[in-house]
Design a protein around this motif. Structure first.
Motif, PDB file in Angstrom:
ATOM      1  N   GLY A  42     -19.946 -57.939 -31.002  1.00 16.60           N
ATOM      2  CA  GLY A  42     -20.251 -59.220 -30.370  1.00 16.60           C
ATOM      3  C   GLY A  42     -21.459 -59.149 -29.468  1.00 16.60           C
ATOM      4  O   GLY A  42     -22.337 -60.030 -29.493  1.00 16.60           O
ATOM      5  N   ALA A  43     -21.522 -58.093 -28.669  1.00 20.56           N
ATOM      6  CA  ALA A  43     -22.665 -57.927 -27.768  1.00 20.56           C
ATOM      7  C   ALA A  43     -23.948 -57.689 -28.545  1.00 20.56           C
ATOM      8  O   ALA A  43     -25.022 -58.179 -28.176  1.00 20.56           O
ATOM      9  CB  ALA A  43     -22.399 -56.768 -26.809  1.00 20.56           C
ATOM     10  N   CYS A  44     -23.838 -56.926 -29.634  1.00 23.15           N
ATOM     11  CA  CYS A  44     -25.021 -56.649 -30.457  1.00 23.15           C
ATOM     12  C   CYS A  44     -25.592 -57.949 -31.021  1.00 23.15           C
ATOM     13  O   CYS A  44     -26.799 -58.175 -30.967  1.00 23.15           O
ATOM     14  CB  CYS A  44     -24.650 -55.691 -31.586  1.00 23.15           C
ATOM     15  N   VAL A  45     -24.722 -58.798 -31.553  1.00 20.30           N
ATOM     16  CA  VAL A  45     -25.185 -60.069 -32.105  1.00 20.30           C
ATOM     17  C   VAL A  45     -25.826 -60.916 -31.013  1.00 20.30           C
ATOM     18  O   VAL A  45     -26.914 -61.492 -31.210  1.00 20.30           O
ATOM     19  CB  VAL A  45     -24.013 -60.823 -32.769  1.00 20.30           C
ATOM     20  N   ALA A  46     -25.183 -60.996 -29.869  1.00 20.25           N
ATOM     21  CA  ALA A  46     -25.728 -61.797 -28.769  1.00 20.25           C
ATOM     22  C   ALA A  46     -27.095 -61.289 -28.337  1.00 20.25           C
ATOM     23  O   ALA A  46     -27.992 -62.079 -27.998  1.00 20.25           O
ATOM     24  CB  ALA A  46     -24.758 -61.778 -27.591  1.00 20.25           C
TER      25      ALA A  46
ATOM     26  N   ALA B 261     -25.369 -59.542 -40.461  1.00 23.53           N
ATOM     27  CA  ALA B 261     -25.014 -59.255 -39.070  1.00 23.53           C
ATOM     28  C   ALA B 261     -24.316 -57.903 -38.964  1.00 23.53           C
ATOM     29  O   ALA B 261     -24.600 -57.110 -38.056  1.00 23.53           O
ATOM     30  CB  ALA B 261     -24.112 -60.358 -38.521  1.00 23.53           C
ATOM     31  N   THR B 262     -23.411 -57.653 -39.896  1.00 19.62           N
ATOM     32  CA  THR B 262     -22.703 -56.369 -39.901  1.00 19.62           C
ATOM     33  C   THR B 262     -23.683 -55.207 -40.016  1.00 19.62           C
ATOM     34  O   THR B 262     -23.643 -54.241 -39.245  1.00 19.62           O
ATOM     35  CB  THR B 262     -21.700 -56.327 -41.066  1.00 19.62           C
ATOM     36  N   LEU B 263     -24.587 -55.303 -40.976  1.00 18.12           N
ATOM     37  CA  LEU B 263     -25.526 -54.218 -41.224  1.00 18.12           C
ATOM     38  C   LEU B 263     -26.593 -54.115 -40.136  1.00 18.12           C
ATOM     39  O   LEU B 263     -27.186 -53.055 -39.941  1.00 18.12           O
ATOM     40  CB  LEU B 263     -26.174 -54.411 -42.588  1.00 18.12           C
ATOM     41  N   ALA B 264     -26.845 -55.204 -39.405  1.00 13.36           N
ATOM     42  CA  ALA B 264     -27.805 -55.174 -38.307  1.00 13.36           C
ATOM     43  C   ALA B 264     -27.230 -54.499 -37.061  1.00 13.36           C
ATOM     44  O   ALA B 264     -27.991 -54.080 -36.185  1.00 13.36           O
ATOM     45  CB  ALA B 264     -28.241 -56.589 -37.950  1.00 13.36           C
ATOM     46  N   CYS B 265     -25.903 -54.385 -36.998  1.00 12.28           N
ATOM     47  CA  CYS B 265     -25.263 -53.843 -35.797  1.00 12.28           C
ATOM     48  C   CYS B 265     -24.489 -52.555 -36.032  1.00 12.28           C
ATOM     49  O   CYS B 265     -24.149 -51.846 -35.076  1.00 12.28           O
ATOM     50  CB  CYS B 265     -24.307 -54.889 -35.212  1.00 12.28           C
ATOM     51  N   ILE B 266     -24.166 -52.237 -37.286  1.00 12.45           N
ATOM     52  CA  ILE B 266     -23.306 -51.097 -37.588  1.00 12.45           C
ATOM     53  C   ILE B 266     -23.915 -50.291 -38.727  1.00 12.45           C
ATOM     54  O   ILE B 266     -24.366 -50.852 -39.725  1.00 12.45           O
ATOM     55  CB  ILE B 266     -21.890 -51.565 -37.973  1.00 12.45           C
ATOM     56  N   GLY B 267     -23.919 -48.979 -38.583  1.00 13.23           N
ATOM     57  CA  GLY B 267     -24.381 -48.128 -39.660  1.00 13.23           C
ATOM     58  C   GLY B 267     -25.839 -47.729 -39.543  1.00 13.23           C
ATOM     59  O   GLY B 267     -26.507 -48.031 -38.559  1.00 13.23           O
ATOM     60  N   ARG B 268     -26.340 -47.085 -40.571  1.00  7.84           N
ATOM     61  CA  ARG B 268     -27.635 -46.415 -40.503  1.00  7.84           C
ATOM     62  C   ARG B 268     -28.812 -47.273 -40.913  1.00  7.84           C
ATOM     63  O   ARG B 268     -29.942 -46.790 -40.961  1.00  7.84           O
ATOM     64  CB  ARG B 268     -27.607 -45.161 -41.368  1.00  7.84           C
ATOM     65  N   ARG B 269     -28.608 -48.571 -41.224  1.00 13.42           N
ATOM     66  CA  ARG B 269     -29.719 -49.410 -41.649  1.00 13.42           C
ATOM     67  C   ARG B 269     -29.978 -50.561 -40.683  1.00 13.42           C
ATOM     68  O   ARG B 269     -30.458 -51.618 -41.059  1.00 13.42           O
ATOM     69  CB  ARG B 269     -29.456 -49.969 -43.048  1.00 13.42           C
ATOM     70  N   GLN B 270     -29.661 -50.365 -39.415  1.00 11.74           N
ATOM     71  CA  GLN B 270     -29.721 -51.461 -38.451  1.00 11.74           C
ATOM     72  C   GLN B 270     -31.132 -52.015 -38.271  1.00 11.74           C
ATOM     73  O   GLN B 270     -31.321 -53.239 -38.195  1.00 11.74           O
ATOM     74  CB  GLN B 270     -29.159 -51.005 -37.102  1.00 11.74           C
ATOM     75  N   ASP B 271     -32.131 -51.157 -38.210  1.00 15.15           N
ATOM     76  CA  ASP B 271     -33.501 -51.635 -38.019  1.00 15.15           C
ATOM     77  C   ASP B 271     -33.922 -52.545 -39.161  1.00 15.15           C
ATOM     78  O   ASP B 271     -34.541 -53.594 -38.938  1.00 15.15           O
ATOM     79  CB  ASP B 271     -34.472 -50.451 -37.914  1.00 15.15           C
ATOM     80  N   TYR B 272     -33.595 -52.146 -40.372  1.00 17.73           N
ATOM     81  CA  TYR B 272     -33.954 -52.951 -41.547  1.00 17.73           C
ATOM     82  C   TYR B 272     -33.251 -54.304 -41.517  1.00 17.73           C
ATOM     83  O   TYR B 272     -33.858 -55.351 -41.770  1.00 17.73           O
ATOM     84  CB  TYR B 272     -33.577 -52.180 -42.816  1.00 17.73           C
ATOM     85  N   PHE B 273     -31.962 -54.298 -41.214  1.00 16.25           N
ATOM     86  CA  PHE B 273     -31.172 -55.512 -41.375  1.00 16.25           C
ATOM     87  C   PHE B 273     -31.253 -56.476 -40.198  1.00 16.25           C
ATOM     88  O   PHE B 273     -30.802 -57.617 -40.327  1.00 16.25           O
ATOM     89  CB  PHE B 273     -29.722 -55.153 -41.691  1.00 16.25           C
ATOM     90  N   ARG B 274     -31.825 -56.066 -39.084  1.00 13.84           N
ATOM     91  CA  ARG B 274     -32.036 -57.046 -38.017  1.00 13.84           C
ATOM     92  C   ARG B 274     -32.938 -58.169 -38.516  1.00 13.84           C
ATOM     93  O   ARG B 274     -32.688 -59.349 -38.249  1.00 13.84           O
ATOM     94  CB  ARG B 274     -32.647 -56.368 -36.786  1.00 13.84           C
ATOM     95  N   ASP B 275     -33.992 -57.798 -39.216  1.00  9.20           N
ATOM     96  CA  ASP B 275     -34.898 -58.811 -39.759  1.00  9.20           C
ATOM     97  C   ASP B 275     -34.190 -59.697 -40.779  1.00  9.20           C
ATOM     98  O   ASP B 275     -34.435 -60.913 -40.836  1.00  9.20           O
ATOM     99  CB  ASP B 275     -36.119 -58.150 -40.408  1.00  9.20           C
ATOM    100  N   GLU B 276     -33.306 -59.102 -41.586  1.00 12.17           N
ATOM    101  CA  GLU B 276     -32.583 -59.894 -42.578  1.00 12.17           C
ATOM    102  C   GLU B 276     -31.622 -60.867 -41.895  1.00 12.17           C
ATOM    103  O   GLU B 276     -31.471 -62.021 -42.323  1.00 12.17           O
ATOM    104  CB  GLU B 276     -31.818 -58.975 -43.543  1.00 12.17           C
ATOM    105  N   PHE B 277     -30.963 -60.425 -40.833  1.00 11.78           N
ATOM    106  CA  PHE B 277     -30.043 -61.294 -40.095  1.00 11.78           C
ATOM    107  C   PHE B 277     -30.795 -62.463 -39.460  1.00 11.78           C
ATOM    108  O   PHE B 277     -30.373 -63.621 -39.571  1.00 11.78           O
ATOM    109  CB  PHE B 277     -29.306 -60.479 -39.029  1.00 11.78           C
TER     110      PHE B 277
END
Length: 433
Positions: free
Chosen positions: A64-68, A178-194
């Protein structure tokens, strides 16, 4: 467009990229179609610190905090505060995705079997049906973008079986990214996707309930990743929305725009199946060696049936995807445009071949060889044995990229084998001896 596909074909695509040594960094740059591949120096399975059980648990608790905390990124991309709060309220992670993210399925079929599987008679029939049904749209898109209708239909067919629900995926794109942007080894990539997903929803291009896709966030009949959508999607039906899920005109035109931007040359094909002369010098089998078709012809290379090359000044490289015992191809720039859509030779070959079948062409003249593919453990063993022979193959990861293939070719020349650079069972057995 470096997208992802849904269900089993996402895994198939990723497995093909790994097994066949595709240029994985390319997908990172283009933002292309299937599962975003790992960087070339990716850590082995389960060894990444962010994939450790305790790291996963901590990230899940902090979701939740990561998404916020991604609000400033969304704000910088024009997402409204109201939209951000609306779409992230009550959002929970999809932890099943972690199993997909770190899985490395084994693929034991050779490339030719995958191509044959993808270019099925059913898929050919389906493609001809959609080409006829949407002919006015294909006509208009072809005039505007200069991209061959048959390759667009082929992408549509292979990505989602022409938009079937099972082919497009059923997971929430917002939740997945959102899941991949906050959890696991691909967070940098998936922040842009989120953030790109939030942009799409906030603008209203695609209804939220229709933003369903693969576990990694690809959606629509031709499987756009959210960042690819932002770069390539167009409003072709004039309703003010770039809806690549529900609007067939937008789907066809957006896919054409993607290929056009990636270098598609109108009026030209993707490549030619060719036949090699006896005693051919296999040192020419190198993607960096691009000659004109006239120059290739001077080396004794011919098309089946003695057909002429329509444009002898076009440049191409020679590809032997199954070694010297399988079909050979001269690949033109349009093949590279397809590879930007997804950097796997099997995928690009299937797209090219299906487009030719939809146009009325037949099967390849040369049959695929009947031999099994190397398993992942055998590919790792091959790289290890090549290193012992003094070769530089890069990382010992089972990904048979250009360094490994160059080493294989040199080893074949030194040991009297046909030096086609194809890493098969025969080469492994020779290395073992």
């Amino acid at each position: 467009m470096a997208h992802e596909t849904s269900g089993g074909f996402a895994a198939l695509a990723f497995g093909l990229m790994v097994a066949m040594g595709a240029a994985q960094a390319q997908a990172q740059v283009t933002g292309s179609i299937f599962d975003p591949p790992d960087p070339p120096a990716a850590a082995p399975r389960n060894s990444h610190p962010l994939m450790a059980p305790q790291a996963i648990a901590a990230a899940e608790a902090n979701f939740g905090a990561c998404v916020a905390n991604m609000w400033p990124l969304a704000q910088a991309k024009g997402v409204s505060r109201r939209g951000f709060e609306h779409y992230t309220a009550g959002l929970e992670p999809d932890m099943k995705i972690m199993d997909f993210l770190d899985s490395q399925p084994e693929f034991s079929k050779p490339l030719g079997e995958y191509v044959d599987m993808l270019v099925s008679e059913r898929r050919v029939a389906g493609g001809r049906e959609v080409l006829a049904r949407y002919k006015p749209i294909f006509d208009a898109v072809e005039r505007k973008y200069g991209v061959d209708r048959y390759v667009i239909a082929a992408i549509w067919g292979i990505e989602s079986n022409y938009g079937s629900p099972s082919g497009m995926g059923s997971r929430s794109v917002l939740r997945s990214t959102a899941t991949l942007a906050c959890i696991g080894r691909r967070q940098d990539y998936f922040r842009d996707e989120f953030v790109a997903t939030l942009q799409i929803l906030d603008k209203g291009d695609v209804p939220a309930e229709h933003m369903k896709g693969s576990w990694a966030g690809a959606f629509g009949p031709t499987q756009f990743m959210p960042t690819s959508f932002q770069r390539f999607a167009v409003d072709f039906d004039g309703d003010g929305k770039r809806n690549v899920v529900d609007s067939v005109p937008d789907v066809i035109a957006s896919t054409a725009n993607n290929l056009k931007i990636d270098g598609w040359e109108f009026g030209k094909t993707w490549g030619y199946e060719v036949q090699l002369p006896a005693n051919f010098d296999y040192r020419h089998v190198d993607r960096s060696k691009r000659y004109t078709l006239a120059q290739w012809a001077s080396l004794g290379i011919r098309r089946p049936g003695a057909k002429a090359f329509p444009r002898p000044n076009d440049t191409a490289f020679l590809l032997l995807p199954a070694g010297s015992n399988g079909p050979a191809f001269l690949m033109l720039p349009n093949f590279s445009a397809i590879l930007k859509y997804n950097p796997a030779d099997a995928y690009a070959l299937a797209i090219g071949h299906l487009s030719d079948r939809l146009r009325g062409g037949g099967d390849f003249a040369q049959a695929w060889p009947k031999e099994r593919a190397l398993s992942r453990s055998e590919r790792v063993e091959m790289q290890t044995l090549l290193i012992r022979q003094g070769y530089d193959v890069g990382s010992v990861d089972g990904i048979l990229g250009q360094k490994t293939r160059s080493a294989v070719q040199d080893f074949q020349m030194r040991t009297g084998m046909v030096p086609d650079g194809y890493p098969n069972v025969a080469v492994l057995q020779k290395l073992r001896n």
